[in-house]
Design a protein around this motif. Structure first.
Motif, PDB file in Angstrom:
ATOM      1  N   SER A  22      -1.070   7.646  -0.887  1.00 11.34           N
ATOM      2  CA  SER A  22      -2.139   7.468  -1.459  1.00 11.34           C
ATOM      3  C   SER A  22      -3.141   6.676  -0.902  1.00 11.34           C
ATOM      4  O   SER A  22      -4.397   6.874  -1.007  1.00 11.34           O
ATOM      5  N   GLN A  54      -3.549   3.724  -1.679  1.00 14.65           N
ATOM      6  CA  GLN A  54      -4.096   2.788  -2.893  1.00 14.65           C
ATOM      7  C   GLN A  54      -3.386   1.276  -2.627  1.00 14.65           C
ATOM      8  O   GLN A  54      -2.085   1.452  -2.323  1.00 14.65           O
ATOM      9  N   THR A  62      -0.867   0.591  -9.937  1.00 17.98           N
ATOM     10  CA  THR A  62      -2.115   0.810  -9.103  1.00 17.98           C
ATOM     11  C   THR A  62      -2.822  -0.792  -9.220  1.00 17.98           C
ATOM     12  O   THR A  62      -3.176  -0.913 -10.423  1.00 17.98           O
ATOM     13  N   THR A  91       0.949  -1.186  -0.156  1.00 19.67           N
ATOM     14  CA  THR A  91      -0.013   0.108   0.147  1.00 19.67           C
ATOM     15  C   THR A  91       0.882   1.264  -0.101  1.00 19.67           C
ATOM     16  O   THR A  91       1.843   1.178   0.754  1.00 19.67           O
TER      17      THR A  91
END
Length: 96
Positions: A10, A12, A29, A6
């Motif tokens: 972000s 993400q 991503t 991760t």
């Protein structure tokens, strides 16, 4: 391919894919990896902007893309190192 990481900035989910073109491990991503247009093309846009055609995922990752590492908040891109050498050294120290 490394998965499940991760990005700290972000939040993400990030996946590492090695490109067949430059043999660098680029960060993609999970959203990009699952997008229908990317899946149809078989190419994925990395954080650095490169369009990745992934190498076979049974091979180890290539050297990390410095720009992807920077953008993904991973820090300085380390050069490829041999894990076996470090493991053997640790085992030898434990046995001595």
């Amino acid at each position: 391919m490394n998965g499940g990481a991760t990005g700290p900035a972000s939040g993400q989910d990030l996946v590492t894919l090695t490109s067949v073109r430059d043999n660098r491990a680029h960060i993609v991503t999970e959203v990009e990896l699952c997008s229908s247009h990317a899946a149809r093309m078989g190419r994925y846009e990395a954080l650095c902007g490169h369009l990745i055609s992934p190498a076979p995922m049974v091979e180890p990752d290539g050297a990390r893309c410095a720009r992807c590492a920077e953008l993904g908040g991973i820090g300085r891109a380390p050069e490829r190192s041999s894990r076996r050498g470090r493991t053997r050294g640790l085992g030898r120290r434990l046995l001595t």
